[in-house]
Design a protein around this motif. Structure first.
Motif, short mmCIF file in Angstrom:
data_model
loop_
_atom_site.label_atom_id
_atom_site.label_comp_id
_atom_site.label_asym_id
_atom_site.label_seq_id
_atom_site.Cartn_x
_atom_site.Cartn_y
_atom_site.Cartn_z
N HIS A 199 0.85 -1.19 0.00
CA HIS A 199 0.00 0.00 0.00
C HIS A 199 0.89 1.25 0.00
O HIS A 199 1.90 1.28 0.71
CB HIS A 199 -0.88 -0.03 1.26
N PRO A 200 0.52 2.29 -0.76
CA PRO A 200 1.38 3.49 -0.81
C PRO A 200 1.18 4.42 0.38
O PRO A 200 1.14 5.65 0.23
CB PRO A 200 0.95 4.16 -2.12
N SER A 201 1.04 3.86 1.57
CA SER A 201 0.92 4.69 2.77
C SER A 201 2.29 5.23 3.14
O SER A 201 3.33 4.65 2.77
CB SER A 201 0.39 3.84 3.94
N GLN A 202 2.30 6.30 3.92
CA GLN A 202 3.59 6.88 4.32
C GLN A 202 4.42 5.89 5.11
O GLN A 202 5.64 5.93 5.06
CB GLN A 202 3.33 8.13 5.15
N GLN A 203 3.73 5.03 5.84
CA GLN A 203 4.43 3.99 6.62
C GLN A 203 5.34 3.18 5.69
O GLN A 203 6.41 2.74 6.09
CB GLN A 203 3.37 3.08 7.21
N ASN A 204 4.92 2.96 4.47
CA ASN A 204 5.72 2.19 3.51
C ASN A 204 6.62 3.07 2.65
O ASN A 204 7.75 2.69 2.35
CB ASN A 204 4.80 1.38 2.59
N THR A 205 6.12 4.25 2.25
CA THR A 205 6.90 5.06 1.31
C THR A 205 8.02 5.84 2.02
O THR A 205 9.09 6.02 1.46
CB THR A 205 6.00 6.03 0.54
N LEU A 206 7.77 6.27 3.26
CA LEU A 206 8.81 7.03 3.96
C LEU A 206 9.91 6.13 4.50
O LEU A 206 11.03 6.57 4.73
CB LEU A 206 8.20 7.83 5.13
N THR A 207 9.59 4.86 4.70
CA THR A 207 10.59 3.93 5.22
C THR A 207 11.37 3.25 4.09
O THR A 207 12.31 2.50 4.35
CB THR A 207 9.91 2.81 6.04
N GLY A 208 10.95 3.49 2.84
CA GLY A 208 11.64 2.85 1.71
C GLY A 208 11.17 1.43 1.45
O GLY A 208 11.70 0.75 0.58
N LYS A 209 10.16 0.98 2.20
CA LYS A 209 9.62 -0.36 1.93
C LYS A 209 9.01 -0.39 0.53
O LYS A 209 9.08 -1.39 -0.18
CB LYS A 209 8.56 -0.71 3.00
N LEU A 210 8.37 0.72 0.15
CA LEU A 210 7.84 0.86 -1.20
C LEU A 210 8.48 2.09 -1.85
O LEU A 210 8.26 3.21 -1.41
CB LEU A 210 6.31 1.04 -1.17
N THR A 211 9.29 1.84 -2.87
CA THR A 211 9.95 2.95 -3.58
C THR A 211 9.16 3.29 -4.85
O THR A 211 8.31 2.50 -5.30
CB THR A 211 11.38 2.56 -3.99
N GLY A 212 9.47 4.45 -5.43
CA GLY A 212 8.81 4.85 -6.68
C GLY A 212 9.05 3.82 -7.77
O GLY A 212 8.14 3.48 -8.53
N LYS A 213 10.24 3.29 -7.85
CA LYS A 213 10.58 2.29 -8.88
C LYS A 213 9.76 1.01 -8.67
O LYS A 213 9.22 0.43 -9.64
CB LYS A 213 12.08 2.01 -8.80
N MET A 214 9.68 0.56 -7.41
CA MET A 214 8.89 -0.65 -7.13
C MET A 214 7.43 -0.45 -7.52
O MET A 214 6.77 -1.36 -8.03
CB MET A 214 8.95 -0.99 -5.63
N PHE A 215 6.94 0.76 -7.28
CA PHE A 215 5.53 1.04 -7.58
C PHE A 215 5.34 1.14 -9.10
O PHE A 215 4.36 0.61 -9.64
CB PHE A 215 5.13 2.34 -6.88
N ASP A 216 6.28 1.79 -9.77
CA ASP A 216 6.18 1.87 -11.25
C ASP A 216 6.14 0.48 -11.85
O ASP A 216 5.40 0.22 -12.81
CB ASP A 216 7.38 2.64 -11.82
#
Ligand code: SF4
Length: 229
Positions: A199-216
């Motif tokens: 999920h693109p929540s801040q919990q994942n995006t700010l910690t680097g668990k989900l990066t822009g590249k992974m999401f793309d």
């Protein structure tokens, strides 16, 4: 199809099945966050949004208290949407990267975005009973839209879709980027693919668990799965 979805959305917007969530969403809308104190909050269930002809259905968790509970549109007005919509724009599913309000001109192409629960929950956690209450709306969206690919943003959405399709078995596991074929459901006669993403929540995006590249990469894969149908 458009009017079927419109009728469903009207029904969703007036739903009051979950007393805890009704109280919370309306309380948040009344108290407001300081930064938005001059705005009128939506404060109601948030309906699905996008292209009624979509081949890709995106299923999130639930509205953010000051995001879509404020703006009335999925993933609009908070950090999760600020990560999601630019990615959808890069992938060609959205006509713009910005998502600020229901009147900002955002149009989705070949994609419809919905949620596992339609009302903002305390702590971003709907209870199992609340998710069960809301499930029929998701089932009806699937029946109307008949998506080829369902993208589950987070484990809660993935488990809800498994439940809807009566899928059991150790081979169906949530992991970022995993995809599965599903078929033979009474809800959707066409074979479909399930695709998992964090999920693109801040919990994942700010910690680097989900990066822009992974999401793309998720949206590239969604397009490949459409092509494979
Ligand atoms: S979460 Fe779903 S079922 Fe519960 S009140 Fe909101 S719209 Fe209705």
């Amino acid at each position: 199809m458009g009017s079927e979805l419109e009728n469903l959305n009207q029904e969703i917007i007036s739903c009051r099945k979950c007393p805890r969530l009704v109280a919370w969403r309306e309380d948040v809308a009344r108290v407001k966050r300081k930064a938005y104190k001059d705005q009128e909050y939506w404060g109601k269930p948030v309906p699905g949004f996008g292209d009624p002809q979509a081949r890709v259905l995106v299923v999130g968790l639930a509205p953010g208290a000051h995001g879509s509970n404020r703006t009335g549109r999925q993933f609009t007005g908070d950090a999760s949407g600020g990560f999601l919509y630019p990615a959808l724009y890069r992938a060609g599913f959205a006509n713009q990267a910005q998502a600020e309000s229901r009147s900002d001109g955002l149009i989705l192409k070949d994609m419809y975005i919905t949620a596992s629960a339609r009302c903002a929950p305390p702590g971003n956690k709907p209870s199992p009973e609340e998710l069960n209450n809301c499930q029929p709306y998701l089932e009806r969206e699937i029946q109307i839209i008949k998506p080829k690919v369902i993208v589950c943003l987070g484990r809660v959405a993935f488990e809800r879709i498994l439940r809807i399709y009566s899928i059991r078995g150790a081979s169906f596991k949530f992991s970022h980027g995993a995809s599965y074929r599903i078929s033979n459901s009474s809800l959707n006669l066409h074979p479909s693919s399930l695709l998992c993403s964090y999920h693109p929540s801040q919990q994942n995006t700010l910690t680097g668990k989900l990066t822009g590249k992974m999401f793309d990469d998720v949206w590239v894969k969604a397009k490949e799965l459409i092509r494979d149908e």
